[in-house]
Design a protein around this motif. Structure first.
Motif, PDB file in Angstrom:
ATOM      1  N   ILE A 111       1.063  -1.152  -0.063  1.00 12.70           N
ATOM      2  CA  ILE A 111      -0.039  -0.089   0.256  1.00 12.70           C
ATOM      3  C   ILE A 111       0.762   1.215  -0.178  1.00 12.70           C
ATOM      4  O   ILE A 111       1.910   1.523   0.917  1.00 12.70           O
ATOM      5  N   ASP A 112       0.688   1.932  -0.914  1.00 16.26           N
ATOM      6  CA  ASP A 112       1.615   3.176  -1.395  1.00 16.26           C
ATOM      7  C   ASP A 112       0.900   4.391  -0.558  1.00 16.26           C
ATOM      8  O   ASP A 112       1.996   5.221  -0.019  1.00 16.26           O
ATOM      9  N   ASP A 113      -0.330   4.638  -0.312  1.00 20.19           N
ATOM     10  CA  ASP A 113      -0.890   5.603   0.096  1.00 20.19           C
ATOM     11  C   ASP A 113      -2.158   5.559   0.778  1.00 20.19           C
ATOM     12  O   ASP A 113      -3.010   4.403   0.412  1.00 20.19           O
ATOM     13  N   VAL A 114      -2.551   6.101   2.019  1.00 17.08           N
ATOM     14  CA  VAL A 114      -3.571   5.609   2.615  1.00 17.08           C
ATOM     15  C   VAL A 114      -4.274   7.312   3.057  1.00 17.08           C
ATOM     16  O   VAL A 114      -3.444   7.958   3.490  1.00 17.08           O
ATOM     17  N   SER A 115      -5.577   7.241   2.953  1.00 16.30           N
ATOM     18  CA  SER A 115      -6.163   8.478   3.417  1.00 16.30           C
ATOM     19  C   SER A 115      -7.605   7.933   4.156  1.00 16.30           C
ATOM     20  O   SER A 115      -7.629   6.623   4.141  1.00 16.30           O
ATOM     21  N   ALA A 116      -8.359   8.815   4.562  1.00 13.27           N
ATOM     22  CA  ALA A 116      -9.613   8.327   5.209  1.00 13.27           C
ATOM     23  C   ALA A 116     -10.569   7.399   4.174  1.00 13.27           C
ATOM     24  O   ALA A 116     -11.218   6.708   4.696  1.00 13.27           O
TER      25      ALA A 116
ATOM     26  N   ASN B 150     -13.760   5.494  -2.116  1.00 11.94           N
ATOM     27  CA  ASN B 150     -15.157   5.412  -1.441  1.00 11.94           C
ATOM     28  C   ASN B 150     -15.232   4.445  -0.436  1.00 11.94           C
ATOM     29  O   ASN B 150     -16.220   3.681  -0.262  1.00 11.94           O
ATOM     30  N   LEU B 151     -14.000   4.473   0.528  1.00 10.38           N
ATOM     31  CA  LEU B 151     -13.766   3.671   1.434  1.00 10.38           C
ATOM     32  C   LEU B 151     -14.228   4.342   2.939  1.00 10.38           C
ATOM     33  O   LEU B 151     -14.402   5.435   2.758  1.00 10.38           O
ATOM     34  N   ARG B 152     -14.679   3.497   3.814  1.00 13.50           N
ATOM     35  CA  ARG B 152     -15.244   4.087   5.095  1.00 13.50           C
ATOM     36  C   ARG B 152     -14.171   4.487   5.742  1.00 13.50           C
ATOM     37  O   ARG B 152     -12.731   3.978   5.806  1.00 13.50           O
ATOM     38  N   ALA B 153     -14.235   5.589   6.467  1.00 15.06           N
ATOM     39  CA  ALA B 153     -13.135   6.268   7.244  1.00 15.06           C
ATOM     40  C   ALA B 153     -12.760   5.493   8.307  1.00 15.06           C
ATOM     41  O   ALA B 153     -13.751   4.773   8.968  1.00 15.06           O
ATOM     42  N   TYR B 154     -11.716   5.221   8.942  1.00 13.94           N
ATOM     43  CA  TYR B 154     -11.288   4.647  10.160  1.00 13.94           C
ATOM     44  C   TYR B 154     -11.652   3.073  10.159  1.00 13.94           C
ATOM     45  O   TYR B 154     -12.374   2.628  11.256  1.00 13.94           O
ATOM     46  N   THR B 155     -11.694   2.330   9.200  1.00 18.16           N
ATOM     47  CA  THR B 155     -12.110   0.928   9.002  1.00 18.16           C
ATOM     48  C   THR B 155     -10.932   0.076   8.524  1.00 18.16           C
ATOM     49  O   THR B 155     -10.179   0.458   7.499  1.00 18.16           O
ATOM     50  N   GLN B 156     -10.884  -1.003   9.135  1.00 18.50           N
ATOM     51  CA  GLN B 156      -9.915  -2.163   9.022  1.00 18.50           C
ATOM     52  C   GLN B 156     -10.361  -2.766   7.339  1.00 18.50           C
ATOM     53  O   GLN B 156     -11.509  -3.549   7.489  1.00 18.50           O
TER      54      GLN B 156
ATOM     55  N   THR C 178      -7.934   2.482   7.247  1.00 11.49           N
ATOM     56  CA  THR C 178      -8.089   3.940   6.741  1.00 11.49           C
ATOM     57  C   THR C 178      -7.957   5.016   7.884  1.00 11.49           C
ATOM     58  O   THR C 178      -8.266   4.654   8.829  1.00 11.49           O
ATOM     59  N   LEU C 179      -7.569   6.056   7.543  1.00 11.60           N
ATOM     60  CA  LEU C 179      -7.362   7.107   8.481  1.00 11.60           C
ATOM     61  C   LEU C 179      -8.723   7.688   8.962  1.00 11.60           C
ATOM     62  O   LEU C 179      -9.745   7.537   8.350  1.00 11.60           O
TER      63      LEU C 179
END
Length: 134
Positions: free
Chosen positions: A38-43, A92-98, A122-123
């Protein structure tokens, strides 16, 4: 049976006529994509990068990759890449979700084995941080 460019083929020669048949047998990739990271992660987004399976395990030309995500809240997602690209942005992922993430290579013979799962959270979103700090 002969092997040419990692594809197996059987050449059948008719004993009487001059008609020959060649039957190509293409196996699915026998190895997973390499060095998935994983190169980059945001919320709400993850940027994935990987390398193709080892050349001797591709068993032909890789046509596309399948990216699979399983979330901590039970949702499952599957994405097909365009052509044989070796990076993919999941949005379109959920924030703070594994999320548990795997990648599989696909050729004309089918799907190969999945990569080892990566687990990433996610952050937190700024909205979530603001609500928690009040």
């Amino acid at each position: 049976m002969n092997i040419e460019n990692n594809a197996r083929f059987l050449e059948i020669k008719h004993p009487i006529s001059s008609i020959n048949f060649i039957l190509y047998i293409i196996a699915a990739p026998s190895g997973p994509p390499e060095e998935v990271r994983i190169d980059d992660v945001s919320a709400h987004e993850l940027q994935l990068v990987w390398k193709p399976p080892l050349k001797e395990k591709r068993n032909g030309i890789i046509l596309e990759y399948i990216v699979r995500l399983n979330s901590s809240f039970g949702a499952e997602f599957s994405y097909n890449t365009a052509d044989n690209q070796t990076d993919f942005e999941v949005i379109n992922l959920r924030a703070y979700t594994q999320y548990s993430i795997t990648v599989q290579a696909k050729n004309a013979g089918g799907l190969g084995p999945a990569s080892h799962p990566l687990v990433q959270t996610t952050l937190e979103s700024r909205k979530l941080i603001k609500c928690l700090s009040q």
